[in-house]
Enzyme design. Sequence first.
Site, PDB file in Angstrom:
ATOM      1  CD  GLU A 199      -2.866  -0.756   2.567  1.00  0.00           C
ATOM      2  OE1 GLU A 199      -2.473  -0.015   3.492  1.00  0.00           O
ATOM      3  OE2 GLU A 199      -3.897  -1.445   2.648  1.00  0.00           O
ATOM      4  NE  ARG A 291     -10.692  -6.697  19.836  1.00  0.00           N
ATOM      5  CZ  ARG A 291      -9.789  -6.470  18.893  1.00  0.00           C
ATOM      6  NH1 ARG A 291      -9.608  -7.334  17.905  1.00  0.00           N
ATOM      7  NH2 ARG A 291      -9.057  -5.372  18.910  1.00  0.00           N
TER       8      ARG A 291
HETATM    9  C1  MV4 Z   1      -0.919   2.048   7.494  1.00  0.00           C
HETATM   10  C2  MV4 Z   1      -0.184   3.183   7.868  1.00  0.00           C
HETATM   11  C3  MV4 Z   1       0.229   4.041   6.890  1.00  0.00           C
HETATM   12  N1  MV4 Z   1      -0.079   3.782   5.590  1.00  0.00           N
HETATM   13  N2  MV4 Z   1      -1.197   1.836   6.203  1.00  0.00           N
HETATM   14  C4  MV4 Z   1      -1.029  -0.086  11.724  1.00  0.00           C
HETATM   15  C5  MV4 Z   1      -2.100  -0.937  12.327  1.00  0.00           C
HETATM   16  C6  MV4 Z   1      -2.916  -1.384  11.194  1.00  0.00           C
HETATM   17  N3  MV4 Z   1      -4.291  -1.512  11.559  1.00  0.00           N
HETATM   18  C7  MV4 Z   1      -2.718  -0.371  10.143  1.00  0.00           C
HETATM   19  N4  MV4 Z   1      -1.557   0.381  10.510  1.00  0.00           N
HETATM   20  C8  MV4 Z   1      -1.081   1.339   9.698  1.00  0.00           C
HETATM   21  N5  MV4 Z   1      -1.359   1.162   8.386  1.00  0.00           N
HETATM   22  C9  MV4 Z   1      -0.776   2.688   5.281  1.00  0.00           C
HETATM   23  N6  MV4 Z   1      -1.047   2.441   4.006  1.00  0.00           N
HETATM   24  C10 MV4 Z   1       0.100   3.381   9.218  1.00  0.00           C
HETATM   25  C11 MV4 Z   1      -0.337   2.452  10.133  1.00  0.00           C
HETATM   26  C12 MV4 Z   1       0.020   2.716  11.486  1.00  0.00           C
HETATM   27  C13 MV4 Z   1      -0.936   2.956  12.466  1.00  0.00           C
HETATM   28  C14 MV4 Z   1      -2.304   2.922  12.206  1.00  0.00           C
HETATM   29  C15 MV4 Z   1      -3.225   3.161  13.185  1.00  0.00           C
HETATM   30  C16 MV4 Z   1      -2.798   3.425  14.475  1.00  0.00           C
HETATM   31  C17 MV4 Z   1      -1.478   3.440  14.765  1.00  0.00           C
HETATM   32  C18 MV4 Z   1      -0.529   3.213  13.776  1.00  0.00           C
HETATM   33  C19 MV4 Z   1       0.837   3.247  14.092  1.00  0.00           C
HETATM   34  C20 MV4 Z   1       1.755   3.016  13.123  1.00  0.00           C
HETATM   35  C21 MV4 Z   1       1.352   2.731  11.835  1.00  0.00           C
END
Ligand code: MV4
Length: 495
Positions: A199, A291
Amino acid sequence: MNKILIANRGEIALRIMKSAKEMGIKTVAVYSEADRNSPHVKYADEAVLLGPPPSAQSYLLGDKIIEVCKTLGVDGIHPGYGFLSENGEFAQAVEEAGITFIGPKAHSMKVMGDKLSAKEAAKEFGIPLVPGTEGAIEDPKEAIAISREIGFPVLIKASAGGGGKGMRIVEKEEELEEQIHSAISEAKSAFGNGAVFIEKYVSSPRHIEVQVLCDSHGNRVHLFERECSVQRRHQKVIEEAPSAILSDELRAEMGAKAVDVARSCNYLGAGTVEFIMDESHNFYFMEMNTRLQVEHPVTEMITGVDLVKEQIKIARGEALSFKQEDLKIHGHSIEVRVYAENARENFMPDIGKLRVYQRPHGVGVRVDDGFEEGMDIPIYYDPMISKLVTYGKDREEARVRMLRAIEDYKIVGLHTTMEFAKFVMEHPAFISGDFDTHFVNKHFKPEYLEADVAEEGEQVAALISAYLLNQQSNKGINPSEKQAKQNSKWKANRL
Ligand code: MV4
């Protein structure tokens, strides 16, 4: 439903039992040897020992739990969060044993448990997705071409991962092929599934999730959002509802998309749809948690809906008693997760006893916990001691109330994350609402914490000297003076 078994421990087991009790439903607790004296065991109508402390020998023994249900005439199982809660095979086995699983069907768990199949299901419903590869990477050359198109940095994610597990950022094209190969082999060994995808990397996202409820009659509603951007290594620390930055239009749009995600997997019960939002307020679907979530109380506080009761009613086949238009946001709520961790030592888990444990009280304060004074925090499970939740007419009132509640909460014997939470509550970026998932790395250093008042010896000494002073102050004064003191106390109390 006359009797439910709660396949969990600690605060969430107690939380679930309280709603069951209000509904006139009997409760059965299960416990490990480490939890013999836990409040959740005492609170239940019946309790059954599962085995030794490790989860694999206790709270994860699905078959044993089902056997207990048969013996005790249990007709529903609530899995809480963690443990067996998102295990489709367990949900299926429960249903096959003629017991109601209070949660979604195995099919929904399976679709949403795999990130690629979740994205595929969501795509059919026009849910916004971060640009990237479609399906698992078969040919690294193809992945390189797509990455060039969307632009670096990109993120490699494992389809069987989730919650941040198995993610890696790739800054440059030259590194991509090698990173793909190691991501695949890592995913294979960690999850038994080597499917990975790419992504575009959203560099400063906020984590905003939407609570949904779906009944078995085709009714689906959302209960607005929770802002969970203050987290550390994918471990949420502070959550709030509503988000400080959403407009009513954006909120309605995200809510509608969340309901569509639920529709896409035929969801039943309470679920959470997680989005990330970029600086321009574009939002993208990340995953769905099938959940009840740890942070559900903030939603309960602003909507007045008891989510556990709704879960049970839905599992009983009842239709939702409210429509989307009936739901309104009232005020603001903040949750602090109180962990037995030392923020000065890189949030190392702190083991020990709750020598002093006094909860805060008063208007707009809710404490969901599963321990009592004198208890040890077991090392076998999540080190969360409690969830401290405040409610206010607006965000500022909830924030100031949280500071008051933190001050009133007396925990001696262990370091907790409360002093870190105080730091966050007082930080200008938190106060203004201008923060993202990098908040902790960007703004926090252990040296910013106040002098270590949590040092056990000092606190115990302080308590003892306060006690002695209080004793002394009633001695050596004449009776009338003592009377005057009593009177002024009494007057003060009357105000
Ligand atoms: C991402 C992102 C940046 N770009 N996807 C981390 C948990 C998962 N549910 C998705 N996550 C992320 N996906 C893209 N394309 C950054 C994160 C992410 C993040 C997301 C939500 C809450 C905390 C986070 C901490 C680091 C990275």
